[in-house]
Design a protein around this motif. Structure first.
Motif, PDB file in Angstrom:
ATOM      1  N   ARG A 174      24.452  39.707   9.400  1.00 25.71           N
ATOM      2  CA  ARG A 174      24.071  38.165   9.656  1.00 25.71           C
ATOM      3  C   ARG A 174      24.972  37.191   8.813  1.00 25.71           C
ATOM      4  NH1 ARG A 174      19.170  40.873   8.339  1.00 25.71           N
ATOM      5  NH2 ARG A 174      17.948  41.230  10.646  1.00 25.71           N
ATOM      6  N   ARG A 175      25.405  37.393   8.039  1.00 28.75           N
ATOM      7  CA  ARG A 175      26.107  36.518   7.134  1.00 28.75           C
ATOM      8  C   ARG A 175      27.371  36.440   7.687  1.00 28.75           C
ATOM      9  NH1 ARG A 175      25.645  35.015   1.667  1.00 28.75           N
ATOM     10  NH2 ARG A 175      27.544  34.039   0.695  1.00 28.75           N
ATOM     11  N   LEU A 176      28.263  37.607   8.080  1.00 26.13           N
ATOM     12  CA  LEU A 176      29.282  37.438   8.793  1.00 26.13           C
ATOM     13  C   LEU A 176      29.424  36.824  10.039  1.00 26.13           C
ATOM     14  CD1 LEU A 176      31.002  41.191   7.999  1.00 26.13           C
ATOM     15  CD2 LEU A 176      31.541  38.970   6.705  1.00 26.13           C
ATOM     16  N   ALA A 177      28.396  36.904  10.806  1.00 24.35           N
ATOM     17  CA  ALA A 177      28.292  36.342  12.114  1.00 24.35           C
ATOM     18  C   ALA A 177      28.350  34.811  11.854  1.00 24.35           C
ATOM     19  CB  ALA A 177      27.064  36.595  12.736  1.00 24.35           C
ATOM     20  N   ALA A 210      24.007  49.737   9.550  1.00 23.06           N
ATOM     21  CA  ALA A 210      23.408  48.267   9.855  1.00 23.06           C
ATOM     22  C   ALA A 210      22.059  48.264  10.392  1.00 23.06           C
ATOM     23  CB  ALA A 210      24.408  47.796  10.706  1.00 23.06           C
ATOM     24  N   GLY A 211      21.431  49.169  10.492  1.00 20.65           N
ATOM     25  CA  GLY A 211      20.381  49.319  11.191  1.00 20.65           C
ATOM     26  C   GLY A 211      18.827  49.058  10.447  1.00 20.65           C
ATOM     27  N   SER A 212      19.023  49.399   9.252  1.00 18.94           N
ATOM     28  CA  SER A 212      17.776  49.115   8.343  1.00 18.94           C
ATOM     29  C   SER A 212      17.516  47.602   8.180  1.00 18.94           C
ATOM     30  CB  SER A 212      18.190  49.542   6.835  1.00 18.94           C
ATOM     31  OG  SER A 212      16.907  49.530   6.142  1.00 18.94           O
ATOM     32  N   ALA A 213      16.439  47.249   8.540  1.00 15.93           N
ATOM     33  CA  ALA A 213      15.941  45.753   8.442  1.00 15.93           C
ATOM     34  C   ALA A 213      16.344  45.158   7.070  1.00 15.93           C
ATOM     35  CB  ALA A 213      14.610  45.743   8.909  1.00 15.93           C
ATOM     36  N   ARG A 214      15.981  46.024   6.092  1.00 14.73           N
ATOM     37  CA  ARG A 214      16.006  45.367   4.680  1.00 14.73           C
ATOM     38  C   ARG A 214      17.482  45.866   3.937  1.00 14.73           C
ATOM     39  NH1 ARG A 214      12.985  47.662   1.379  1.00 14.73           N
ATOM     40  NH2 ARG A 214      12.546  45.634  -0.239  1.00 14.73           N
ATOM     41  N   GLY A 215      18.271  46.301   4.882  1.00 16.61           N
ATOM     42  CA  GLY A 215      19.537  46.862   4.111  1.00 16.61           C
ATOM     43  C   GLY A 215      20.721  45.949   3.928  1.00 16.61           C
ATOM     44  N   SER A 232      18.418  52.330  18.279  1.00 20.42           N
ATOM     45  CA  SER A 232      17.338  51.048  18.850  1.00 20.42           C
ATOM     46  C   SER A 232      17.437  49.990  17.772  1.00 20.42           C
ATOM     47  CB  SER A 232      16.003  51.649  19.178  1.00 20.42           C
ATOM     48  OG  SER A 232      15.226  52.014  17.838  1.00 20.42           O
ATOM     49  N   ALA A 233      17.286  50.284  16.757  1.00 18.84           N
ATOM     50  CA  ALA A 233      17.395  49.328  15.620  1.00 18.84           C
ATOM     51  C   ALA A 233      18.679  48.714  15.624  1.00 18.84           C
ATOM     52  CB  ALA A 233      17.228  49.945  14.249  1.00 18.84           C
ATOM     53  N   ASP A 268      17.003  45.770  -4.004  1.00 21.35           N
ATOM     54  CA  ASP A 268      15.679  45.975  -3.271  1.00 21.35           C
ATOM     55  C   ASP A 268      15.843  46.524  -1.797  1.00 21.35           C
ATOM     56  OD1 ASP A 268      13.075  46.303  -2.671  1.00 21.35           O
ATOM     57  OD2 ASP A 268      12.509  44.311  -3.047  1.00 21.35           O
ATOM     58  N   THR A 269      16.381  47.440  -1.441  1.00 21.19           N
ATOM     59  CA  THR A 269      16.547  48.090  -0.266  1.00 21.19           C
ATOM     60  C   THR A 269      15.577  49.384  -0.116  1.00 21.19           C
ATOM     61  OG1 THR A 269      18.504  49.392  -0.580  1.00 21.19           O
ATOM     62  CG2 THR A 269      18.823  47.161  -0.113  1.00 21.19           C
ATOM     63  N   ASP A 270      15.703  49.863   1.266  1.00 22.56           N
ATOM     64  CA  ASP A 270      14.873  51.181   1.346  1.00 22.56           C
ATOM     65  C   ASP A 270      15.355  52.140   0.746  1.00 22.56           C
ATOM     66  OD1 ASP A 270      12.819  49.760   2.614  1.00 22.56           O
ATOM     67  OD2 ASP A 270      13.433  49.955   4.485  1.00 22.56           O
ATOM     68  N   ILE A 271      16.483  52.313   0.356  1.00 25.54           N
ATOM     69  CA  ILE A 271      17.432  53.494  -0.114  1.00 25.54           C
ATOM     70  C   ILE A 271      16.852  53.824  -1.558  1.00 25.54           C
ATOM     71  CG2 ILE A 271      19.344  52.296  -1.433  1.00 25.54           C
ATOM     72  CD1 ILE A 271      21.147  54.663  -0.067  1.00 25.54           C
ATOM     73  N   MET A 272      16.133  52.790  -1.809  1.00 27.93           N
ATOM     74  CA  MET A 272      15.483  53.065  -3.226  1.00 27.93           C
ATOM     75  C   MET A 272      13.982  53.875  -3.243  1.00 27.93           C
ATOM     76  SD  MET A 272      17.750  51.710  -5.359  1.00 27.93           S
ATOM     77  CE  MET A 272      16.791  51.885  -6.860  1.00 27.93           C
ATOM     78  N   GLY A 273      13.946  54.370  -2.142  1.00 28.16           N
ATOM     79  CA  GLY A 273      12.596  54.995  -1.944  1.00 28.16           C
ATOM     80  C   GLY A 273      11.590  54.226  -1.330  1.00 28.16           C
ATOM     81  N   GLY A 274      12.051  53.203  -0.531  1.00 31.89           N
ATOM     82  CA  GLY A 274      11.256  52.070  -0.002  1.00 31.89           C
ATOM     83  C   GLY A 274      11.174  51.029  -0.827  1.00 31.89           C
ATOM     84  N   PRO A 275      10.349  50.181  -0.543  1.00 35.79           N
ATOM     85  CA  PRO A 275      10.353  48.711  -1.163  1.00 35.79           C
ATOM     86  C   PRO A 275      10.042  48.960  -2.668  1.00 35.79           C
ATOM     87  CG  PRO A 275       9.199  48.469   0.977  1.00 35.79           C
ATOM     88  CD  PRO A 275       9.387  49.923   0.539  1.00 35.79           C
ATOM     89  N   ILE A 276      10.791  48.118  -3.467  1.00 36.24           N
ATOM     90  CA  ILE A 276      10.235  48.147  -4.913  1.00 36.24           C
ATOM     91  C   ILE A 276       9.073  47.264  -5.055  1.00 36.24           C
ATOM     92  CG2 ILE A 276      11.149  47.412  -7.279  1.00 36.24           C
ATOM     93  CD1 ILE A 276      14.069  48.162  -6.325  1.00 36.24           C
ATOM     94  N   THR A 277       8.002  47.920  -4.958  1.00 34.12           N
ATOM     95  CA  THR A 277       6.580  47.144  -5.297  1.00 34.12           C
ATOM     96  C   THR A 277       6.459  46.916  -6.671  1.00 34.12           C
ATOM     97  OG1 THR A 277       5.378  49.268  -5.209  1.00 34.12           O
ATOM     98  CG2 THR A 277       5.724  48.221  -3.315  1.00 34.12           C
ATOM     99  N   GLU A 278       5.330  45.982  -6.955  1.00 31.06           N
ATOM    100  CA  GLU A 278       5.093  45.677  -8.186  1.00 31.06           C
ATOM    101  C   GLU A 278       4.602  46.729  -9.150  1.00 31.06           C
ATOM    102  OE1 GLU A 278       5.207  42.591  -9.553  1.00 31.06           O
ATOM    103  OE2 GLU A 278       6.062  41.976  -7.626  1.00 31.06           O
ATOM    104  N   ASP A 279       4.089  47.788  -8.875  1.00 28.57           N
ATOM    105  CA  ASP A 279       3.736  48.851  -9.708  1.00 28.57           C
ATOM    106  C   ASP A 279       5.085  49.713  -9.944  1.00 28.57           C
ATOM    107  OD1 ASP A 279       3.588  49.605  -6.838  1.00 28.57           O
ATOM    108  OD2 ASP A 279       3.084  51.539  -7.607  1.00 28.57           O
ATOM    109  N   ARG A 280       6.114  49.637  -9.151  1.00 28.61           N
ATOM    110  CA  ARG A 280       7.513  50.382  -9.505  1.00 28.61           C
ATOM    111  C   ARG A 280       8.303  49.363 -10.189  1.00 28.61           C
ATOM    112  NH1 ARG A 280      10.408  52.227  -4.576  1.00 28.61           N
ATOM    113  NH2 ARG A 280      11.312  53.534  -5.785  1.00 28.61           N
ATOM    114  N   LYS A 281       8.127  48.122 -10.237  1.00 28.84           N
ATOM    115  CA  LYS A 281       9.190  47.405 -10.932  1.00 28.84           C
ATOM    116  C   LYS A 281       9.353  47.426 -12.268  1.00 28.84           C
ATOM    117  CE  LYS A 281       9.404  42.944  -7.962  1.00 28.84           C
ATOM    118  NZ  LYS A 281       9.237  41.685  -8.026  1.00 28.84           N
ATOM    119  N   PRO A 282       8.395  47.783 -13.347  1.00 27.98           N
ATOM    120  CA  PRO A 282       8.836  47.850 -14.683  1.00 27.98           C
ATOM    121  C   PRO A 282       9.770  48.851 -14.869  1.00 27.98           C
ATOM    122  CG  PRO A 282       6.342  47.442 -14.041  1.00 27.98           C
ATOM    123  CD  PRO A 282       6.964  47.756 -12.907  1.00 27.98           C
TER     124      PRO A 282
END
Length: 250
Positions: free
Chosen positions: A22-25, A10-15, A39-40, A190-204
């Motif tokens: 947050r949804r269950l709360a 649950a610690g990854s901010a984008r996970g 810490s996260a 689109d989470t960090d387990i995909m090697g980081g954010p899926i930026t515009e250059d990675r999307k295609p």
């Protein structure tokens, strides 16, 4: 009737885990949050308690470490209402091709993804069985069905396949005690387990495989998990739910 939901990873901010917490709360669940990044996960617990008024406790633990898991769950049992749900969302990816894969990498991926799921499930489920109610949802992947993905390859696919097989076997064993066990199999989220954010250059590269023409969001996965944790999902067990934008049909 809520109770406490334990969420790993649950610690990854984008996970997915943080989004689900947050949804269950908002639905009144109290939360036991686990992550290797203490810490996260403590920060997330504090944020949720301030925003929603539910109880949330963040604890740092390596889910493949049986002693650490036992201590963490013991704290949840002492400080929070009874555990009625477990979501195994912690995991690591591996983009290493098979011929480049060494034993250390293989064992790390299997230890965290597969063994970690076993260790925490083994610690939590007996209490659910004793109370006659529980929900377990684990994160699989389209990679386990397709033999890999755009990013992760054989070690990751194998670890997620182990989670699915384990979940189906467990579902059969504990269904009579009122505990359900299901798997969610996302594709490109689109989470960090995909090697980081899926930026515009990675999307295609990712979009080329997705009939819906867009990347999935953690919120969409969290919504499906929330349903499977509810009372109305009590007749569903041993199932795998695909949430993959059409990457795999059937």
């Amino acid at each position: 009737m809520a109770g406490t939901a334990v969420i790993t990873g649950a610690g990854s901010a984008r996970g997915i885990g943080a989004e689900l917490a947050r949804r269950l709360a908002k639905s009144g669940w109290d939360l036991g949050l686990l992550d290797i990044d203490e810490s996260a996960v403590k920060a997330l617990a504090g944020e949720i308690e301030s925003a929603s008024g539910v109880r949330a406790l963040g604890v740092g633990a390596d889910i493949s470490d049986e002693a650490a898991v036992d201590e963490a769950i013991g704290r949840f049992e002492q400080e929070l209402p009874e555990i009625r749900a477990l979501v195994n969302s912690a995991g690591v990816s591996s983009p290493v091709a098979f011929l480049d894969l060494d034993l250390a990498t293989w064992e790390r991926v299997m230890r965290i993804n597969a063994t970690g799921t076993f260790v925490i499930t083994r610690r939590v489920v007996p209490g659910m069985m004793a109370r006659g109610y529980g929900r377990v949802v684990s994160l699989g992947s389209t990679a386990m069905q397709n033999g890999g993905g755009t990013f992760s390859k054989s070690a990751y696919a194998a670890s997620k396949g182990a989670i699915e097989a384990f979940s189906r076997a467990l579902a059969l064993e504990i269904a009579p005690q009122g505990v359900t066990v299901n798997v969610i199999a996302p594709a490109t989220i689109d989470t960090d387990i995909m090697g980081g954010p899926i930026t515009e250059d990675r999307k295609p590269k990712f979009l080329a495989q997705l009939p819906v023409g867009r990347i999935g969001t953690p919120g969409e996965v969290a919504a499906l998990i929330e349903f499977l944790l509810g009372e109305e999902a009590g007749y569903i067990t041993g199932s795998t739910y695909n949430i993959n934008g059409g990457l795999r049909i059937g």
